[in-house]
Design a protein around this motif. Structure first.
Motif, PDB file in Angstrom:
ATOM      1  N   MET A 112       0.829  -1.205   0.000  1.00 52.97           N
ATOM      2  CA  MET A 112       0.000   0.000   0.000  1.00 52.97           C
ATOM      3  C   MET A 112       0.862   1.254   0.000  1.00 52.97           C
ATOM      4  O   MET A 112       2.072   1.183   0.024  1.00 52.97           O
ATOM      5  N   GLY A 113       0.210   2.374  -0.025  1.00 52.54           N
ATOM      6  CA  GLY A 113       0.914   3.644   0.121  1.00 52.54           C
ATOM      7  C   GLY A 113       1.047   4.431  -1.161  1.00 52.54           C
ATOM      8  O   GLY A 113       1.578   5.521  -1.149  1.00 52.54           O
ATOM      9  N   GLY A 170     -11.068  -7.230  13.409  1.00 49.29           N
ATOM     10  CA  GLY A 170     -11.636  -5.894  13.552  1.00 49.29           C
ATOM     11  C   GLY A 170     -12.437  -5.449  12.344  1.00 49.29           C
ATOM     12  O   GLY A 170     -12.523  -4.261  12.068  1.00 49.29           O
ATOM     13  N   LEU A 171     -13.017  -6.396  11.622  1.00 50.38           N
ATOM     14  CA  LEU A 171     -13.808  -6.018  10.451  1.00 50.38           C
ATOM     15  C   LEU A 171     -15.053  -5.263  10.895  1.00 50.38           C
ATOM     16  O   LEU A 171     -15.515  -5.411  12.023  1.00 50.38           O
ATOM     17  N   SER A 172     -15.563  -4.459  10.007  1.00 53.48           N
ATOM     18  CA  SER A 172     -16.783  -3.731  10.329  1.00 53.48           C
ATOM     19  C   SER A 172     -17.619  -3.589   9.060  1.00 53.48           C
ATOM     20  O   SER A 172     -17.170  -3.935   7.976  1.00 53.48           O
ATOM     21  N   GLU A 222     -16.919   0.931  10.264  1.00 50.03           N
ATOM     22  CA  GLU A 222     -16.729   1.928  11.319  1.00 50.03           C
ATOM     23  C   GLU A 222     -15.644   2.923  10.927  1.00 50.03           C
ATOM     24  O   GLU A 222     -14.470   2.561  10.830  1.00 50.03           O
ATOM     25  N   ARG A 232      -9.665   6.388  11.876  1.00 51.07           N
ATOM     26  CA  ARG A 232      -9.767   4.934  11.792  1.00 51.07           C
ATOM     27  C   ARG A 232     -10.542   4.675  10.505  1.00 51.07           C
ATOM     28  O   ARG A 232     -11.738   4.954  10.409  1.00 51.07           O
ATOM     29  N   ARG A 233      -9.813   4.193   9.490  1.00 51.90           N
ATOM     30  CA  ARG A 233     -10.444   4.055   8.186  1.00 51.90           C
ATOM     31  C   ARG A 233     -10.901   2.615   7.991  1.00 51.90           C
ATOM     32  O   ARG A 233     -10.079   1.703   8.029  1.00 51.90           O
ATOM     33  N   PHE A 256      -9.042   0.401   5.360  1.00 50.94           N
ATOM     34  CA  PHE A 256      -7.704  -0.011   5.776  1.00 50.94           C
ATOM     35  C   PHE A 256      -7.777  -1.218   6.701  1.00 50.94           C
ATOM     36  O   PHE A 256      -7.048  -2.199   6.522  1.00 50.94           O
ATOM     37  N   VAL A 257      -8.673  -1.159   7.670  1.00 53.21           N
ATOM     38  CA  VAL A 257      -8.762  -2.244   8.647  1.00 53.21           C
ATOM     39  C   VAL A 257      -9.364  -3.490   7.997  1.00 53.21           C
ATOM     40  O   VAL A 257      -8.894  -4.608   8.230  1.00 53.21           O
ATOM     41  N   LEU A 284      -9.233  -4.448   4.964  1.00 53.76           N
ATOM     42  CA  LEU A 284      -8.356  -5.047   3.955  1.00 53.76           C
ATOM     43  C   LEU A 284      -7.355  -6.031   4.557  1.00 53.76           C
ATOM     44  O   LEU A 284      -6.817  -6.882   3.867  1.00 53.76           O
ATOM     45  N   GLN A 285      -7.129  -5.906   5.863  1.00 49.78           N
ATOM     46  CA  GLN A 285      -6.120  -6.749   6.515  1.00 49.78           C
ATOM     47  C   GLN A 285      -6.376  -8.229   6.363  1.00 49.78           C
ATOM     48  O   GLN A 285      -5.456  -9.035   6.396  1.00 49.78           O
ATOM     49  N   VAL A 324      -7.743   3.637   2.283  1.00 51.45           N
ATOM     50  CA  VAL A 324      -6.732   2.699   2.767  1.00 51.45           C
ATOM     51  C   VAL A 324      -5.436   3.458   3.050  1.00 51.45           C
ATOM     52  O   VAL A 324      -4.808   3.301   4.094  1.00 51.45           O
ATOM     53  N   ASP A 325      -5.046   4.314   2.103  1.00 52.70           N
ATOM     54  CA  ASP A 325      -3.753   4.996   2.226  1.00 52.70           C
ATOM     55  C   ASP A 325      -3.844   6.323   2.969  1.00 52.70           C
ATOM     56  O   ASP A 325      -2.852   6.789   3.520  1.00 52.70           O
TER      57      ASP A 325
END
Lengths: 261, 366
Positions: free
Chosen positions: B40-41, B214-216, B309, B328-329, B332-333, B335-336, B364-365
């Protein structure tokens, strides 16, 4: 050969002119410098007054400081201290005047802290308070050495049951670094903010990834942007910045290696 | 003997199915993925760093650019965080306006997902249908605040503009239209065997894994966990409306698909009630100081964005700029879990699973 001759000629003429001019210029420059001297020192004095106190403090470390400036600085520092002391005094006096109604979450916080103290360690909790601004969220500051055990307890203990880690934030407070873990129990809907402090020189906090898998990328992001190391993390690499990036951008003392970028 | 060897395949960053500039390196054993490494990034703009030099009103347009498919909810989470810190009262009409645009945004966002997801899998026309109907919402937003994607509509203390003449009626007309279209969507692909074969039972995980990661949003609810912040921790005016939280059972891509379609209906249901209950006139901006300076302290607020969330953690030192701002995106969370889901899947399922998570790389980024 012709080149050498030319060079010699040049040297001669140069010497002549130099000799002629030197006398004149010397006199001139002496006069000039004498006139300039007082002016430049006045400028310096002005600069030292108008400059930021922090910059002045740095320059005093260099030798050859005029005593007048030092005296001024000392006076300024004393005044600042006095002001700070007065402010602190006023605050401490003001605090007991308004008796705060205890937060509805206070008993819960006390219970949790007691639980951590009895099951992990007596000195595991450094501080615990209610963040009233944030819907009375209980905040527990955990000692770095005990964080792994406390995290495990927060997740597995049946009354706490914080199975969901919603957010991890790293903060650089300039005096220390801090990671904030926002936990919530999906059953009781009770949330907690767990804080772990670490020093700024070699910041390091035990990783929570073995306990909550979601901490993985969050901790990587904090490492990338703030430079906090998380021992026990399975894959501690940069995540946002390029792999060869120098420095950690969200640190308050961050200076870009190449300001053009 | 057949000689086999591991194949390293690079997907992205410029791949249309990654919904942005997201890259993933996969190791393949034949058709089967043995390892997946997300990179990412590529779209990291340092929003959190930039925010430290901006005042809170100036940060709002930056939030538009994080999740650019759902900018309204991003606006809201920042304003909500600052308002929580300052203890501001929001006029009722302003809060209704916010709620209406957030729910419209959820519809628009889910439509983008629905269209692009089917496009990823290989169906071209649903994408055109979805964008045709999303265009109506975009036009409504354009009329309201002059922008199609990056709205910068909300302010600390309310919203920038009240609804123009006839705007609310247009929203009212849109609801029955959209409800009819949802049935059409369902008829179009809901029974398509190829589509079902490609998403049923793919990308499966259980509730325990979802919570651990931590999925939402729909990614969590597809496993049957009843966790929608609009219901679980009501914010704004959500406790005034009746709506259901659709839940799945199996935790596969098909459940996520069904949940998002049902969420579209529920959003329309909320919109209908909101338009009924909305006060016909009133202020749209509360009383706020000219310079917004939250008191020293910190706050973490969270709301339910279309992707899950979204949270905003502000550390303030009593200045007009935040000392630290963290988002807290959800993309991003969420996608883990991707590398875990991909191991053992075939290459063709990579896009199905990635699309099912529903990420926006801007978020994500950050």
């Amino acid at each position: 050969m012709s080149e050498n001759e030319e060079q010699n000629k040049e040297q001669n003429t140069e010497q002549n002119t130099e000799q002629n001019t030197e006398q004149n210029t010397e006199q001139n420059t002496e006069q000039n410098t004498e006139q300039n001297k007082p002016a430049s020192s006045a400028e310096q004095a002005e600069v030292s007054i108008s400059a930021e106190p922090s910059i002045v403090a740095e320059t005093t470390a260099a030798p050859a400081v005029d005593p007048e400036r030092e005296a001024k600085l000392k006076a300024a520092a004393e005044a600042r201290e006095a002001r700070a002391a007065a402010k602190a005094k006023a605050e401490s006096e003001a605090a007991p005047e308004e008796p705060k109604t205890p937060s509805p979450k206070q008993p819960l916080l006390d219970e949790t802290v007691a639980l951590i103290r009895s099951l992990v360690s007596e000195d595991a909790v450094e501080e615990a308070y209610i963040n009233e601004m944030n819907a009375h969220m209980p905040v527990i500051v955990v000692k770095g050495d005990c964080w792994s055990e406390v995290a495990q307890l927060m997740k597995t203990h049946p009354t706490l049951d914080c199975d969901y880690l919603r957010n991890v934030t790293g903060v650089d407070y300039e005096t220390h670094m801090e990671a904030v873990y926002h936990l919530v129990s999906l059953q009781s809907k009770q949330d907690y903010a767990m804080k772990v402090k670490t020093d700024r020189e070699t910041p390091s906090i035990a990783s929570a990834t073995p306990i909550w898998a979601t901490a993985n990328w969050n901790e990587r992001e904090i490492f990338d942007l703030l430079g906090i190391d998380f021992p026990g993390h399975p894959d501690m690499r940069r995540i946002m910045m390029p792999d060869d990036w120098v420095g950690h951008p969200l640190r308050k003392d961050y200076e870009p290696l190449d300001p053009e970028v | 003997m057949i000689r086999t060897e591991e194949l390293l395949l690079n997907v992205g960053p410029q791949h249309p199915s990654t919904h942005g500039v997201f890259r993933i390196i996969v190791k393949l054993d034949g058709e089967v993925i043995t390892e997946a490494i997300p990179v990412m990034g590529y779209l990291h703009r340092g929003t959190e760093k930039l925010a430290e030099d901006l005042n809170f009103t100036q940060i709002i347009p930056y939030t538009d650019r994080m999740d650019y498919v759902s900018a309204m909810t991003n606006n809201y989470v920042l304003c909500h965080a600052v308002e929580t810190m300052m203890g501001l009262e929001i006029p009722e009409r302003a809060e209704f306006m916010r709620l209406i645009v957030m729910e419209l945004q959820r519809v628009a966002s889910h439509l983008v997902w629905w269209g692009t997801y089917l496009l990823d899998i290989g169906a071209m026309s649903p994408f055109l249908y979805a964008f045709r109907d999303r265009e109506i919402i975009i036009d409504l937003f354009n009329e309201l605040c002059g922008a199609r994607l990056t709205y910068n509509y909300m302010r600390v203390g309310g919203v920038k503009w009240d609804a123009p003449e006839g705007w609310l009626d247009k929203v009212r007309d849109f609801i029955p239209y959209m409800e009819k279209k949802l049935d059409e969507y369902n008829n179009l692909v809901g029974g398509n065997e190829i589509f079902l074969a490609r998403i049923k039972g793919i990308g499966k995980y259980d509730a325990q894994t979802a919570i651990d990661y931590g999925l939402s949003g729909a990614n969590l609810r597809c496993t049957g966990v009843d966790w929608d912040l609009r219901k679980a921790e009501p914010y704004s005016l959500y406790n005034r409306f009746e709506f259901d939280v659709p839940l799945g059972k199996t935790g596969d891509c098909y459940d996520r698909y069904l949940i998002r379609l049902e969420e579209l209906r529920q959003s329309l249901r909320i919109l209908k009630q909101a338009l009924e209950q909305m006060p016909s006139s009133g202020e749209v901006m509360g009383k706020v100081p000219r310079v917004i300076r939250p008191p020293a302290g910190e706050v973490y607020v969270r709301i339910e964005s279309p992707r899950g969330e979204i949270g905003c953690h502000i550390v303030s030192k009593g200045k007009a700029e935040p000392y630290r701002l963290k988002f807290r995106r959800p993309s991003f969370v969420n996608l883990q879990i991707l590398p875990k889901l991909l191991v053992g899947e075939t290459m063709t399922n990579l896009i199905t699973i990635l699309g099912g998570i529903d990420i926006v790389v801007g978020e994500v980024d950050a």
